[in-house]
Design an enzyme around this catalytic site. Sequence first.
Site, PDB file in Angstrom:
ATOM      1  N   LYS A   1      12.611   5.164   5.670  1.00 26.59           N
ATOM      2  CA  LYS A   1      12.840   4.358   5.016  1.00 26.59           C
ATOM      3  C   LYS A   1      12.520   4.175   3.416  1.00 26.59           C
ATOM      4  O   LYS A   1      13.285   4.362   2.269  1.00 26.59           O
ATOM      5  CB  LYS A   1      12.090   2.746   5.500  1.00 26.59           C
ATOM      6  CG  LYS A   1      12.278   2.361   6.898  1.00 26.59           C
ATOM      7  CD  LYS A   1      11.214   0.999   7.138  1.00 26.59           C
ATOM      8  CE  LYS A   1      12.071   0.613   8.835  1.00 26.59           C
ATOM      9  NZ  LYS A   1      11.200  -0.520   8.963  1.00 26.59           N
ATOM     10  N   HIS A  53      -4.165  -0.792  11.009  1.00 25.20           N
ATOM     11  CA  HIS A  53      -3.798  -1.176  11.856  1.00 25.20           C
ATOM     12  C   HIS A  53      -5.099  -1.993  13.024  1.00 25.20           C
ATOM     13  O   HIS A  53      -6.419  -2.104  12.110  1.00 25.20           O
ATOM     14  CB  HIS A  53      -3.861  -0.206  13.325  1.00 25.20           C
ATOM     15  CG  HIS A  53      -5.114   0.557  12.976  1.00 25.20           C
ATOM     16  ND1 HIS A  53      -6.438   0.308  14.188  1.00 25.20           N
ATOM     17  CD2 HIS A  53      -5.443   2.369  12.364  1.00 25.20           C
ATOM     18  CE1 HIS A  53      -7.112   0.983  13.782  1.00 25.20           C
ATOM     19  NE2 HIS A  53      -6.640   2.377  13.699  1.00 25.20           N
TER      20      HIS A  53
END
Length: 127
Positions: free
Chosen positions: A62, A113
């Site tokens: 991206k 995470h």
Amino acid sequence: MNILGTGVDIVETSRIASSLEKHGDRFLARVFLDGERAYCSKMATPSQCYAARFAAKEAVSKAFGTGIGASLGWLDIEVRRKASGEPFVILHGEGAKTAARLGITEIRLSLSHSDHYAVAHALALGA
């Protein structure tokens, strides 16, 4: 150094765990390089490690503005860790060529995470 692109991605760790369970080595070989596989397989919860790296590859794609495809494939992006623990990216093949074409000379990466999600943010930097 200028910011040429930014990307962020979030992945459900259960989605990666499901892909590992369903497709095993075929999934791993398609998305992760040997060094990434060796590192993640040693973790207490490999799916969290793989999810963070999956998110990182998406975030880098991206930041490049290309997405994953012909100009930047899964195996063109390698996520490693410095001795300090800081993640960094090494580009291979078409990824390195695309970075050069776009004037990208450095990628900054942040990973995180939890039990359920992995997130990554990438900055593409250049002159």
